[in-house]
Motif scaffolding. Structure first.
Motif, PDB file in Angstrom:
ATOM      1  N   GLU A 105      20.368  81.934  58.699  1.00  0.00           N
ATOM      2  CA  GLU A 105      20.526  80.972  59.804  1.00  0.00           C
ATOM      3  C   GLU A 105      20.428  81.738  61.125  1.00  0.00           C
ATOM      4  O   GLU A 105      21.237  82.613  61.422  1.00  0.00           O
ATOM      5  CB  GLU A 105      21.894  80.269  59.706  1.00  0.00           C
ATOM      6  N   TRP A 106      19.414  81.409  61.918  1.00  0.00           N
ATOM      7  CA  TRP A 106      19.181  82.145  63.153  1.00  0.00           C
ATOM      8  C   TRP A 106      20.041  81.630  64.323  1.00  0.00           C
ATOM      9  O   TRP A 106      20.255  82.378  65.301  1.00  0.00           O
ATOM     10  CB  TRP A 106      17.705  82.034  63.553  1.00  0.00           C
ATOM     11  N   ASN A 107      20.503  80.402  64.273  1.00  0.00           N
ATOM     12  CA  ASN A 107      21.340  79.803  65.341  1.00  0.00           C
ATOM     13  C   ASN A 107      20.617  79.840  66.704  1.00  0.00           C
ATOM     14  O   ASN A 107      21.197  80.212  67.740  1.00  0.00           O
ATOM     15  CB  ASN A 107      22.705  80.504  65.460  1.00  0.00           C
ATOM     16  N   LEU A 108      19.334  79.556  66.707  1.00  0.00           N
ATOM     17  CA  LEU A 108      18.564  79.490  67.943  1.00  0.00           C
ATOM     18  C   LEU A 108      17.990  78.089  68.091  1.00  0.00           C
ATOM     19  O   LEU A 108      18.321  77.166  67.319  1.00  0.00           O
ATOM     20  CB  LEU A 108      17.432  80.532  67.910  1.00  0.00           C
ATOM     21  N   SER A 109      17.105  77.981  69.020  1.00  0.00           N
ATOM     22  CA  SER A 109      16.487  76.667  69.236  1.00  0.00           C
ATOM     23  C   SER A 109      15.592  76.339  68.047  1.00  0.00           C
ATOM     24  O   SER A 109      15.157  77.237  67.325  1.00  0.00           O
ATOM     25  CB  SER A 109      15.666  76.693  70.532  1.00  0.00           C
ATOM     26  N   PRO A 110      15.323  75.057  67.837  1.00  0.00           N
ATOM     27  CA  PRO A 110      14.481  74.680  66.695  1.00  0.00           C
ATOM     28  C   PRO A 110      13.131  75.383  66.703  1.00  0.00           C
ATOM     29  O   PRO A 110      12.633  75.792  65.651  1.00  0.00           O
ATOM     30  CB  PRO A 110      14.341  73.167  66.846  1.00  0.00           C
ATOM     31  N   LEU A 111      12.520  75.537  67.885  1.00  0.00           N
ATOM     32  CA  LEU A 111      11.217  76.187  67.934  1.00  0.00           C
ATOM     33  C   LEU A 111      11.318  77.650  67.546  1.00  0.00           C
ATOM     34  O   LEU A 111      10.515  78.167  66.763  1.00  0.00           O
ATOM     35  CB  LEU A 111      10.628  76.046  69.345  1.00  0.00           C
ATOM     36  N   GLN A 112      12.334  78.308  68.051  1.00  0.00           N
ATOM     37  CA  GLN A 112      12.523  79.727  67.711  1.00  0.00           C
ATOM     38  C   GLN A 112      12.896  79.886  66.218  1.00  0.00           C
ATOM     39  O   GLN A 112      12.446  80.831  65.559  1.00  0.00           O
ATOM     40  CB  GLN A 112      13.594  80.340  68.602  1.00  0.00           C
ATOM     41  N   ASN A 113      13.750  78.968  65.727  1.00  0.00           N
ATOM     42  CA  ASN A 113      14.107  79.032  64.294  1.00  0.00           C
ATOM     43  C   ASN A 113      12.866  78.886  63.416  1.00  0.00           C
ATOM     44  O   ASN A 113      12.695  79.585  62.403  1.00  0.00           O
ATOM     45  CB  ASN A 113      15.108  77.938  63.946  1.00  0.00           C
ATOM     46  N   ALA A 114      11.976  77.984  63.789  1.00  0.00           N
ATOM     47  CA  ALA A 114      10.761  77.778  63.003  1.00  0.00           C
ATOM     48  C   ALA A 114       9.875  79.018  63.040  1.00  0.00           C
ATOM     49  O   ALA A 114       9.300  79.430  62.011  1.00  0.00           O
ATOM     50  CB  ALA A 114       9.996  76.554  63.519  1.00  0.00           C
ATOM     51  N   GLN A 115       9.765  79.621  64.238  1.00  0.00           N
ATOM     52  CA  GLN A 115       8.933  80.821  64.340  1.00  0.00           C
ATOM     53  C   GLN A 115       9.504  81.977  63.506  1.00  0.00           C
ATOM     54  O   GLN A 115       8.786  82.681  62.803  1.00  0.00           O
ATOM     55  CB  GLN A 115       8.790  81.236  65.806  1.00  0.00           C
TER      56      GLN A 115
END
Length: 409
Positions: free
Chosen positions: A80-90
């Motif tokens: 779980e990266w706990n970042l924005s959805p775009l950043q998590n997807a990347q």
């Protein structure tokens, strides 16, 4: 017209050569089917064992490859990266690509190692399979060696006597031993019959000779009666000689009862002295080259065998200025007695048959008064009883060269 060479000479066609045979074309499949018949049982067992081990190792390595590959594929943790959805997807895309590359590299490394391991297992399986086949076939080799060494003289006491569990090979060896026992009984029965029959026939022949000699000594007997008596005496003497030969043949085919140190040189010298008057009567010159060669055996039987060779060499010689050569010594670690003579040409295909009982050159029965046809048979039986062998080859210019080889004790 040019005569064709004798059978003992070089190969030659008495006419046009035979037509050449066209080679049969075989398909690759037919050649593959013939391969099992050309491969020995040892290599067939080796290849079978190696193939089975190779297949088992291949199945095991494939199973390990699939299991480990699947375990690696599902063993990656979910982050779980706990970042924005775009950043998590990347980041998830980068993480999955790294996971895929790592799994692929691990699988490639595992496949390469598994292939090398499988190749090593296959080579090792062939090596181990060869030794396993060798050990499995060792009882068969023992049976083959025993059968090769067997002769009528060793049949009474030599057996395979295979030790081990009661498996198929032990059963085969025991069956073979039982067959050897039955053969020994049959041979012994035959020899006893010949010996007993010969003994029984000697008595009436002796009586006939005595009666004929008494009749011939009668001064009042007519010339016709004396001529008939002399003819009957010759026939009786030939029958007595035949009986003596049968007795000696039966004795020589048994296991040796007498084994004592002797010198072949002395045996041959005694035989030459015995045959000398007979050779002088036929105008045959005997040349000797006798060298000491000690051994162990039955001196009476060996002396008789050498005498038979010399008597045959004198009998079947040229009418005038015949020659006989005899020599003894050591050659290639064996004791050798060799007798050669001048005489008529002997075809090579007739030589081996001369050692059979009652066989003569060209199967001639007209000239059978020269002997009973047992001389060379007795020689072969005596030599085989001593663990040796006897061979004969045509002599250049006519006659035979007979060679006796005895093992050194």
């Amino acid at each position: 017209m040019q005569e064709a060479p004798p059978p003992a000479g070089p190969r030659s066609w008495d006419g046009p050569p035979p037509p050449a045979q066209t080679p049969v074309q075989r398909t690759p499949m037919e050649r593959m089917k013939d391969l099992p018949g050309r491969v020995s049982i040892r290599w067939r067992l080796t290849l079978t064992y190696g193939a089975l081990v190779f297949v088992a190792a291949a199945v095991l390595l494939i199973s390990v490859y699939v299991i480990v590959g699947t375990a690696i594929d599902y063993a990656w943790p979910k982050i779980e990266w706990n970042l924005s959805p775009l950043q998590n997807a990347q980041l998830d895309a980068v993480w999955q690509e790294s996971q895929r590359q790592a799994v692929q590299e691990a699988r490639d490394a595992l496949f390469g190692s598994a292939f090398l391991a499988l190749l090593g297992v296959g080579i090792l399986a062939l090596i181990i399979g060869y030794f396993v086949a060798d050990r499995a076939l060792r009882p068969v080799a023992q049976m083959t060696g025993t059968a090769r060494k067997l002769s009528e003289s060793t049949l009474a006491h030599q057996r395979i006597a295979l030790e081990g569990p009661n498996d198929e090979l032990k059963e085969l060896a025991d069956t073979f031993d039982a067959m050897l026992t039955r053969l020994n009984i049959a041979f012994d029965t035959q020899r006893r019959f010949v010996a007993n029959a010969s003994h029984e026939l000697r008595t009436p022949l002796t009586i006939n000779r005595t009666v004929l000699e008494i009749a011939l000594s009668d001064p009042e007997a007519s010339e016709d009666l004396k001529a008939l008596g002399r003819t009957l005496l010759e026939v009786n003497a030939r029958n007595e000689k035949l009986i003596e030969g049968l007795l000696l043949l039966a004795r020589s085919e048994r296991e040796l009862a007498v084994r004592k140190p002797l010198d072949v040189q002395e045996v041959a010298q005694t035989a030459v002295e015995q045959v000398a008057p007979f050779a002088q009567e036929h105008g045959v010159t005997v040349t000797t080259e006798l060298v000491s060669a000690p051994t162990i055996g039955d001196p009476v039987l060996l002396e008789r065998s050498v005498s038979n060779l010399l008597e045959n060499a004198v009998k079947y010689n040229i009418p005038e200025n015949g020659k006989v050569w005899i020599r003894t010594g050591m050659a290639d670690g064996a004791l050798v007695v060799q007798v050669a003579n001048t005489g008529q040409h002997v075809p090579a295909y007739e030589v081996n048959s001369l050692f059979e009982p009652f066989r003569r050159l060209h199967s001639d029965r007209v000239d059978s008064a020269k002997g009973s046809g047992l001389g060379l048979s007795i020689v072969r039986a005596v030599v085989q009883a001593h663990g040796g062998n006897v061979t004969a080859v045509p002599r250049d210019g006519g006659g035979l060269v007979v060679t006796i080889r005895l093992p050194r004790r």
